[in-house]
Motif scaffolding. Structure first.
Motif, PDB file in Angstrom:
ATOM      1  N   LEU A  89       0.370  -1.521  -0.476  1.00  0.00           N
ATOM      2  CA  LEU A  89       0.120   0.049  -0.295  1.00  0.00           C
ATOM      3  C   LEU A  89       0.564   1.299   0.251  1.00  0.00           C
ATOM      4  CD1 LEU A  89      -3.036   1.210   0.271  1.00  0.00           C
ATOM      5  CD2 LEU A  89      -2.198   1.227   2.745  1.00  0.00           C
ATOM      6  N   TYR A  90       0.976   2.025  -1.219  1.00  0.00           N
ATOM      7  CA  TYR A  90       1.427   3.426  -1.193  1.00  0.00           C
ATOM      8  C   TYR A  90       3.008   3.157  -1.195  1.00  0.00           C
ATOM      9  CZ  TYR A  90      -2.675   4.805   0.794  1.00  0.00           C
ATOM     10  OH  TYR A  90      -4.249   5.092   1.934  1.00  0.00           O
ATOM     11  N   ARG A  91       3.541   2.331  -0.805  1.00  0.00           N
ATOM     12  CA  ARG A  91       5.170   2.234  -0.908  1.00  0.00           C
ATOM     13  C   ARG A  91       5.265   0.200  -1.295  1.00  0.00           C
ATOM     14  NH1 ARG A  91       5.295   4.644   3.880  1.00  0.00           N
ATOM     15  NH2 ARG A  91       6.378   3.431   5.506  1.00  0.00           N
ATOM     16  N   ALA A  92       6.075   0.101  -2.134  1.00  0.00           N
ATOM     17  CA  ALA A  92       6.914  -1.409  -1.590  1.00  0.00           C
ATOM     18  C   ALA A  92       7.508  -1.711  -0.585  1.00  0.00           C
ATOM     19  CB  ALA A  92       8.015  -1.556  -3.151  1.00  0.00           C
TER      20      ALA A  92
ATOM     21  N   TYR B 245      -5.796  -5.720  -1.916  1.00  0.00           N
ATOM     22  CA  TYR B 245      -4.942  -5.484  -0.757  1.00  0.00           C
ATOM     23  C   TYR B 245      -3.331  -6.061  -1.916  1.00  0.00           C
ATOM     24  CZ  TYR B 245      -7.880  -4.260   2.920  1.00  0.00           C
ATOM     25  OH  TYR B 245      -8.365  -3.684   4.108  1.00  0.00           O
ATOM     26  N   GLY B 246      -2.865  -5.188  -2.793  1.00  0.00           N
ATOM     27  CA  GLY B 246      -1.622  -5.349  -4.206  1.00  0.00           C
ATOM     28  C   GLY B 246      -2.396  -6.342  -4.711  1.00  0.00           C
TER      29      GLY B 246
ATOM     30  N   ARG C 292       2.158  -0.134 -13.434  1.00  0.00           N
ATOM     31  CA  ARG C 292       1.804  -0.465 -12.019  1.00  0.00           C
ATOM     32  C   ARG C 292       0.078   0.480 -11.839  1.00  0.00           C
ATOM     33  NH1 ARG C 292       5.873  -2.110 -11.181  1.00  0.00           N
ATOM     34  NH2 ARG C 292       7.651  -1.310  -9.785  1.00  0.00           N
ATOM     35  N   ASP C 293      -0.025  -0.966 -10.454  1.00  0.00           N
ATOM     36  CA  ASP C 293      -1.353  -0.394 -10.055  1.00  0.00           C
ATOM     37  C   ASP C 293      -2.258   0.925 -10.010  1.00  0.00           C
ATOM     38  OD1 ASP C 293      -4.285  -1.400  -8.878  1.00  0.00           O
ATOM     39  OD2 ASP C 293      -3.137  -0.977  -7.048  1.00  0.00           O
ATOM     40  N   ASP C 294      -2.638   0.910 -10.456  1.00  0.00           N
ATOM     41  CA  ASP C 294      -3.347   2.320 -10.005  1.00  0.00           C
ATOM     42  C   ASP C 294      -4.155   2.631  -9.227  1.00  0.00           C
ATOM     43  OD1 ASP C 294      -5.968   1.068 -10.729  1.00  0.00           O
ATOM     44  OD2 ASP C 294      -6.374   2.219 -13.355  1.00  0.00           O
ATOM     45  N   GLU C 295      -4.880   1.413  -8.496  1.00  0.00           N
ATOM     46  CA  GLU C 295      -5.156   2.359  -7.037  1.00  0.00           C
ATOM     47  C   GLU C 295      -4.437   1.997  -5.476  1.00  0.00           C
ATOM     48  OE1 GLU C 295      -9.604   0.335  -6.499  1.00  0.00           O
ATOM     49  OE2 GLU C 295      -9.152  -0.169  -8.633  1.00  0.00           O
ATOM     50  N   GLY C 296      -3.171   2.381  -5.576  1.00  0.00           N
ATOM     51  CA  GLY C 296      -2.769   2.688  -4.422  1.00  0.00           C
ATOM     52  C   GLY C 296      -1.667   1.940  -3.955  1.00  0.00           C
ATOM     53  N   PHE C 297      -1.691   0.893  -5.280  1.00  0.00           N
ATOM     54  CA  PHE C 297      -0.628  -0.474  -4.577  1.00  0.00           C
ATOM     55  C   PHE C 297       0.403   0.019  -5.418  1.00  0.00           C
ATOM     56  CE2 PHE C 297      -4.983  -1.073  -2.489  1.00  0.00           C
ATOM     57  CZ  PHE C 297      -4.106  -1.927  -1.327  1.00  0.00           C
ATOM     58  N   ASP C 298       1.988  -0.539  -5.300  1.00  0.00           N
ATOM     59  CA  ASP C 298       2.957  -0.251  -5.881  1.00  0.00           C
ATOM     60  C   ASP C 298       3.797  -2.138  -6.076  1.00  0.00           C
ATOM     61  OD1 ASP C 298       5.410   0.144  -6.909  1.00  0.00           O
ATOM     62  OD2 ASP C 298       6.287   0.409  -5.252  1.00  0.00           O
TER      63      ASP C 298
ATOM     64  N   ARG D 272      -9.152  -5.073 -10.685  1.00  0.00           N
ATOM     65  CA  ARG D 272     -10.429  -5.075  -9.806  1.00  0.00           C
ATOM     66  C   ARG D 272     -11.758  -5.569 -10.381  1.00  0.00           C
ATOM     67  NH1 ARG D 272      -6.574  -2.085  -7.776  1.00  0.00           N
ATOM     68  NH2 ARG D 272      -5.471  -3.330  -6.321  1.00  0.00           N
ATOM     69  N   GLU D 273     -12.561  -6.148 -10.683  1.00  0.00           N
ATOM     70  CA  GLU D 273     -14.075  -6.454 -11.462  1.00  0.00           C
ATOM     71  C   GLU D 273     -13.909  -6.185 -10.548  1.00  0.00           C
ATOM     72  OE1 GLU D 273     -15.636  -9.939 -13.707  1.00  0.00           O
ATOM     73  OE2 GLU D 273     -14.791  -8.261 -14.859  1.00  0.00           O
TER      74      GLU D 273
END
Length: 339
Positions: free
Chosen positions: A42-45, A72-73, A112-118, A125-126
Motif C-alpha cells: 500500500l502506497y509504497r513497496a 490489497y496489492g 503499475r496498479d492504479d489504486e494505491g498499491f505499488d 479489480r472487477e
C-alpha cells in the motif's frame, strides 16, 4: 477452522493477547488485529523479508487476528500472509479476508496498479457481489493463502451495491458459514449507516467499521453500535487513527485525516485531545486504540502494519495503561461522546 498446519517457529512471546468472541459464532478475535494492506505494498513497496518479519513480530506480540483482502496489492497481501501463517497451528489464529472485488487479467497490462498499491498492473479489480462472484473470490483467496477455510469473510465496500450485496453476497457467505468453510460473515465499509442496515436486514455476524468510531468521530453511536448491541452482533474497529491524525503523541501540521491533509480545526481538536491525554499520563495514539474497545459491541481494533518496528510500537500502545479518569475528563470537556 482447519487449514495447512506445521510447527510454529520458536517464540519468546508472553502468549496470545486476550480475545473477544464474535457473538453468535465460535470465532474469537484478539483485541488487537494485524491489518495486512501495508504488506500488499500500500502506497509504497515493502520487500518480502520485511513483510514476513512483520507477521512474525505480530505473532510474537500475541496478535492472533490477521485481516487481508484480494484488493490489497492485487492478491500480494493474501499470498504473503498465507505463506507466513501456514507455518502456524491453524486453530491458533483467525484469518479474515473479503469479497466483492474479483481479480481479472488486465488487457493491456499497466506498468503499475492504479489504486494505491505499488505492484505490477497485470491484474485489475472487477466489482462483483453476485453469488457466483463470491464463490469465485473465496476459491481464489483459498488458493492464494494456501488455506482450506477462512474464519471471517467481509463483503468489501458495497456502498453502491446494496441490492446485490444484501441479496446475493451475504446469503452466499451464509451458505459457506453453514458448510463450515467460513466461520463468521461480515461487511466492511467506511460508513456506519449502511452497516447498521446490513445488521438489521441481513444475517451478518460482524461488521468492520472504518474510521467512524474514533476519538474524533462518534457518529456510529447513532446507528451501527446500538444495532449491534440490540441484535447480538459484533463490530471490528479499523482506521482508529483517522488515517494519521491520531497516530502520534504530538500532532504535526501536515497530519492527514481520511487520507487527505487534515483541516485546521481537526488538527486543533486532535492537539486538545493529546493535551488531555498527557495530563492523565498517557498518549493520543494509546487512547485512540483503547477508546473503541471500551464499547461493548467492539471485539477488536485492527491496525495496518508494515514492518516489525510498527508492530512493536502498536503492540506497546495497545498494552499501555489508559486511566479510566481520562474518559470522564474528555466527556466533561465535550471532546468525546459516550452515548
Amino acid at each position: 477452522m482447519t487449514g495447512t498446519t506445521g510447527p510454529a517457529p520458536a517464540s519468546t512471546a508472553p502468549g496470545p493477547l486476550p480475545t473477544r468472541r464474535v457473538r453468535s459464532t465460535g470465532v474469537h478475535l484478539s483485541t488487537l488485529g494485524f491489518g495486512a494492506a501495508a504488506i500488499g505494498n500500500l502506497y509504497r513497496a515493502v520487500d518480502g523479508a520485511t513483510a514476513r518479519a512483520a507477521v512474525d513480530a505480530a505473532w510474537d506480540a500475541g496478535i492472533r487476528c490477521f485481516d487481508t483482502a484480494p484488493h490489497y496489492g492485487l492478491g500480494l497481501s493474501e499470498r504473503r500472509l498465507g505463506a507466513a501463517l501456514r507455518e502456524r497451528p491453524r486453530g491458533e489464529f483467525v484469518l479474515s479476508s473479503k469479497v466483492g472485488r474479483l481479480l481479472v487479467e488486465r488487457t493491456p497490462p499497466a506498468v503499475r496498479d492504479d489504486e494505491g498499491f505499488d505492484v505490477p498492473g497485470d491484474l485489475t479489480r472487477e466489482r462483483d457481489y453476485s453469488r457466483d462472484g463470491v464463490l469465485r473470490s473465496i476459491e481464489a483467496t483459498l488458493r492464494r493463502t494456501g488455506m482450506d477455510g477462512l474464519d471471517v469473510v467481509h463483503v468489501h465496500d458495497p456502498d453502491e451495491h446494496w441490492e446485490q450485496a444484501a441479496g446475493e453476497a451475504v446469503p452466499a457467505l451464509v451458505e459457506l458459514r453453514e458448510a463450515g468453510v467460513v466461520g463468521a460473515v461480515g461487511v466492511g465499509m467506511n460508513q456506519s449507516a449502511m452497516l447498521a442496515r446490513f445488521l438489521r436486514e441481513t444475517d451478518v455476524d460482524v461488521v468492520m467499521l472504518a474510521g467512524r468510531y474514533t476519538l474524533l468521530e462518534q457518529g456510529a453511536l447513532d446507528d451501527v453500535l446500538p444495532a449491534a448491541l440490540e441484535l447480538g452482533r459484533s463490530v471490528v474497529a479499523v482506521g482508529v487513527f483517522n488515517s494519521g491524525l491520531l497516530a502520534r503523541e504530538q500532532v504535526p501540521d501536515d497530519a492527514t485525516w481520511n487520507y487527505e491533509q487534515a483541516p485546521a480545526h481537526l488538527i486543533a481538536r486532535a492537539r486538545e485531545l493529546a493535551a488531555v491525554c498527557a495530563e492523565h499520563g498517557t498518549t493520543l495514539p494509546a487512547a485512540a486504540i483503547a477508546f473503541p474497545l471500551r464499547h461493548p459491541a467492539v471485539v477488536d481494533v485492527t491496525l495496518g502494519m508494515r514492518t516489525p518496528e510498527e508492530v512493536t510500537r502498536n503492540a506497546a500502545l495497545h498494552a499501555a495503561p489508559v486511566p479510566e479518569e481520562l474518559w470522564d475528563d474528555l466527556a466533561a470537556r465535550g471532546l468525546v461522546r459516550t452515548a
